[in-house]
Design a protein around this motif. Sequence first.
Motif, PDB file in Angstrom:
ATOM      1  N   ALA A 676      51.279 -40.084 -10.748  1.00 29.60           N
ATOM      2  CA  ALA A 676      51.034 -40.836 -11.981  1.00 29.60           C
ATOM      3  C   ALA A 676      49.609 -41.363 -11.976  1.00 29.60           C
ATOM      4  N   LEU A 677      48.831 -40.992 -12.989  1.00 26.79           N
ATOM      5  CA  LEU A 677      47.437 -41.411 -13.100  1.00 26.79           C
ATOM      6  C   LEU A 677      47.285 -42.662 -13.951  1.00 26.79           C
ATOM      7  N   GLY A 678      48.090 -42.805 -14.996  1.00 27.10           N
ATOM      8  CA  GLY A 678      47.965 -43.951 -15.876  1.00 27.10           C
ATOM      9  C   GLY A 678      48.660 -43.715 -17.188  1.00 27.10           C
ATOM     10  N   SER A 679      48.158 -44.322 -18.237  1.00 27.98           N
ATOM     11  CA  SER A 679      48.781 -44.205 -19.553  1.00 27.98           C
ATOM     12  C   SER A 679      47.713 -44.133 -20.631  1.00 27.98           C
ATOM     13  N   PHE A 680      48.108 -43.544 -21.774  1.00 24.31           N
ATOM     14  CA  PHE A 680      47.219 -43.441 -22.927  1.00 24.31           C
ATOM     15  C   PHE A 680      48.074 -43.546 -24.170  1.00 24.31           C
ATOM     16  N   GLY A 681      47.681 -44.422 -25.090  1.00 24.69           N
ATOM     17  CA  GLY A 681      48.498 -44.567 -26.282  1.00 24.69           C
ATOM     18  C   GLY A 681      47.845 -45.424 -27.339  1.00 24.69           C
ATOM     19  N   GLN A 682      48.551 -45.526 -28.451  1.00 24.44           N
ATOM     20  CA  GLN A 682      48.075 -46.291 -29.598  1.00 24.44           C
ATOM     21  C   GLN A 682      48.635 -47.702 -29.536  1.00 24.44           C
ATOM     22  N   LEU A 683      47.838 -48.686 -29.976  1.00 29.70           N
ATOM     23  CA  LEU A 683      48.314 -50.065 -30.007  1.00 29.70           C
ATOM     24  C   LEU A 683      49.467 -50.212 -30.995  1.00 29.70           C
ATOM     25  N   HIS A 684      50.396 -51.084 -30.644  1.00 26.24           N
ATOM     26  CA  HIS A 684      51.562 -51.309 -31.488  1.00 26.24           C
ATOM     27  C   HIS A 684      51.126 -51.911 -32.829  1.00 26.24           C
ATOM     28  N   PRO A 685      51.732 -51.495 -33.940  1.00 24.06           N
ATOM     29  CA  PRO A 685      51.344 -52.031 -35.255  1.00 24.06           C
ATOM     30  C   PRO A 685      51.439 -53.552 -35.344  1.00 24.06           C
ATOM     31  N   ARG A 686      52.420 -54.164 -34.655  1.00 21.83           N
ATOM     32  CA  ARG A 686      52.543 -55.631 -34.706  1.00 21.83           C
ATOM     33  C   ARG A 686      51.310 -56.294 -34.095  1.00 21.83           C
ATOM     34  N   LEU A 687      50.873 -55.789 -32.947  1.00 24.97           N
ATOM     35  CA  LEU A 687      49.684 -56.340 -32.303  1.00 24.97           C
ATOM     36  C   LEU A 687      48.448 -56.091 -33.164  1.00 24.97           C
ATOM     37  N   ARG A 688      48.351 -54.903 -33.734  1.00 20.88           N
ATOM     38  CA  ARG A 688      47.203 -54.572 -34.569  1.00 20.88           C
ATOM     39  C   ARG A 688      47.092 -55.536 -35.759  1.00 20.88           C
ATOM     40  N   GLN A 689      48.217 -55.814 -36.401  1.00 21.64           N
ATOM     41  CA  GLN A 689      48.200 -56.721 -37.547  1.00 21.64           C
ATOM     42  C   GLN A 689      47.908 -58.154 -37.125  1.00 21.64           C
ATOM     43  N   ALA A 690      48.477 -58.567 -36.000  1.00 20.03           N
ATOM     44  CA  ALA A 690      48.258 -59.941 -35.537  1.00 20.03           C
ATOM     45  C   ALA A 690      46.798 -60.191 -35.180  1.00 20.03           C
ATOM     46  N   GLU A 691      46.127 -59.170 -34.629  1.00 18.72           N
ATOM     47  CA  GLU A 691      44.736 -59.328 -34.205  1.00 18.72           C
ATOM     48  C   GLU A 691      43.750 -58.907 -35.287  1.00 18.72           C
ATOM     49  N   GLY A 692      44.254 -58.388 -36.400  1.00 20.41           N
ATOM     50  CA  GLY A 692      43.362 -57.967 -37.476  1.00 20.41           C
ATOM     51  C   GLY A 692      42.533 -56.755 -37.123  1.00 20.41           C
ATOM     52  N   LEU A 693      43.123 -55.799 -36.388  1.00 18.41           N
ATOM     53  CA  LEU A 693      42.405 -54.613 -35.943  1.00 18.41           C
ATOM     54  C   LEU A 693      42.585 -53.471 -36.939  1.00 18.41           C
ATOM     55  N   PRO A 694      41.753 -52.427 -36.861  1.00 21.78           N
ATOM     56  CA  PRO A 694      41.910 -51.274 -37.749  1.00 21.78           C
ATOM     57  C   PRO A 694      43.261 -50.592 -37.576  1.00 21.78           C
ATOM     58  N   GLU A 695      43.530 -49.626 -38.434  1.00 21.91           N
ATOM     59  CA  GLU A 695      44.854 -49.013 -38.496  1.00 21.91           C
ATOM     60  C   GLU A 695      45.248 -48.320 -37.201  1.00 21.91           C
TER      61      GLU A 695
END
Length: 819
Positions: A676-695
Amino acid sequence: MRISLNWLKDLVAHQLEPEALADALTMAGFEVEDIEARRSWADGVVVGRVIDRQPHPDADKLSVCTVDIGEADRSTIVCGASNVQADIYVPVAKVGTYLPKVDLTIKSRKVRGVLSSGMICSLAELGLAKESEGIHIFALDELEVGQDARPLLGLDDVVLDLSSTANRADALSMVGIAREVAAITGAQLNLPIRDNGAALSAEPDRVSIKLDDPKACPIYIGTVLENIKIGPSPDWMQQRLEATGTRSISNVVDITNYVLLEWGQPLHAFDLNRLQSVAGDALTIGVRTAKTDEKLKTLDGQTRELVEQTLLITANDQPVALAGVMGGEETEVHDQTQTVFLESAYFDAAAIRRSARSQGLRTEASARYERGVNPAELELACDRAIQLLTEFAGATVAGQTEDRTDVGRITPSRTVGLRLSRVNQILGPVRIEDGHNELDAKTVESLLSKLGCTATAEAPGEWTVQVPPYRYRDLEREIDLIEEVARLYGYNQFADTLPEQTSRGVLSPETVLSQQLRAAFRGAGLTEVLHYSLTNPEPGRVVLANPLFTEYSALRSDLMTGLINAFKFNLEQGNGPLNAFEMGHIFTAALPNADTSGSTEKESVGGIMGGDASSGQWFNGGKPQPMSWYEAKGVLEAVFQQLGLAVDYRPADKESLDERLHPGRTASLWVRGRTALGSFGQLHPRLRQAEGLPEEVYVFELDWQVLVTCLASQQHKVATFKPYSTYPASDRDIAFYAPTAVTVADLAKAMTKAGGKLLDEVTLFDEYRGETVPDGQRSLAFRLVYRSNDRTLTDQDIDPVHQKVRAALEKNFSVSLRS
């Protein structure tokens, strides 16, 4: 620390000019940051006597003064000060004088029709005060008019602004610097030691000392002085205090500050009558830590909420001062004080550091206690203060009492072994007239004696060195003594030599890999960022036992939090999306309460990508075009390809998935199918909205140790050149239904293996799930590119290989071929 050279010359009779002394101190390890030549502040200012003062004919608040400045003609000066009067001696700036502190050149000019030739000066105009209510009036009755006013104002002085290292607590005093100058120059040292005789042996009836915390305060001496007459301190003391940056208050307070600067020993004077009004007539002075909900109003007028780490001076268990930091307002010395209780104490450095930090307070006293004062000279400083109070405040000693623990009765003492062979091995040869030579035993003994050390020869070239008490905290090992020898002899006196044998430096495989990884990320368009390892405390993080600030009281458990905050900060500052990576240490707590025992530390690699880099450009019509999952994956793939690392992408385990990541758009990264090297993924929509981040924002985190294991051993292998084919490629498409449990990576790996050397590239270009697709399956379409290095391929070459690929898919994955 600010060092007055006039004061210093009273302690050590050196003959060096200020610049030469500053250079000598700097070469000895005490950096002189500034040389303040105070003579230039009043060059041209003389003593004048106001002969006559008359009101100005055209201005109510101005006076026309006739002033004798020792010249043939008396000067007429227009003055606006309310305290000007006839028959006083004042500082006068003659015509042509430049006052640098107010950037003013004195000229003859008319003031409301009256010609004024000169200026009667205030202390503010001479740089001796921030504000002045009126002109300065000399206190002496008979002065010579026309004489230079600078000696009377304390401006015939030079002040060195000197900084010392944290291990040199003795350098925070004039006596300590004088000892250093005496060691450097060989000049005679004259310490202000006074013997107050046996009058101090009697104990006062109304004050006793009781130490409840002998570790925090092992020594406490209390002296009662009566018949105190509060007033201004003598001019010479005020001038010395002002030169070192201390404001003059009254003779009693000035004397405690003066001894602090002179000996480095903080003292505090209580008004004994006020102590008794707070706690009662029969006083017991104690030292303890604060209790919950206790408060104390300190000398700066602030009411402080005390905590358990705060060390207090108490009177009958009532808090009256912050021990070693600041006194209390209720018991301070004031204009009507007649009896003083003088505190001379030794406090533990760690206890004062915790106490001062708990109140967010740092004073001249706490700065010295935190570095460590010399308990062996505590009584000398106390006697010096008593002598000054007796001489300049009219005090008489009513008695003295003290409390000492066993620790306090032991004078700091240390012996350190020193070898001449080791001195020369570390320092090397010194320059002499006809070449180089090593230091001899006589020179080493002479240098040590200048420091106050006593060197006893145990064998030729070997000594047992007795360290003086004031260097007890600094000189602990043989290497410390060797450093002192080099410092006093002069670093610039040692010869420049090169090692006899040299070898080429070699970077470790881990360092080479780190450089290559950083270069690969930068080549892929990511910016390297760096964050503090300290962060706010949360469950699962390692919490520090003694943090500086609450918001930096825990060690970070991942890199993702810092990267998300940096991405958000850049957006808020109008800098656009931040595509960045970071390499740093993360810490995990093995225990649920995040105790440091059992915690682990490892290095990790993280990154963040997303947003619309082309936002605001004309060609997209103002419509946002966020980064897709495949674009972000392509950036990461480019880095892996640059490193020569084959990585598989698998669906992340939902049970161990980070809640900050999108459950359907997160992959776990694997090397060689089993690591196992690690992980790669998209931020959860709830976190994105809470932090005011792009889509769409993507993050990855990689295990550095896995990268080292897989790649560091390959750094010394010679890269093999593989030529590009000069012949055209031929592609074939293949489409089939495959079970959804089968990953695209496994399918591509099987096709690559079956295609052999002719199959150059496998690319997925279509995926479909819908009504026409059987349940539990999906439709996939791949483009297979065939190419040879030695010929143009024909159908006869490609068809057998392509058929072999189809057979492998049917056999291994039970796919239903559609083309």
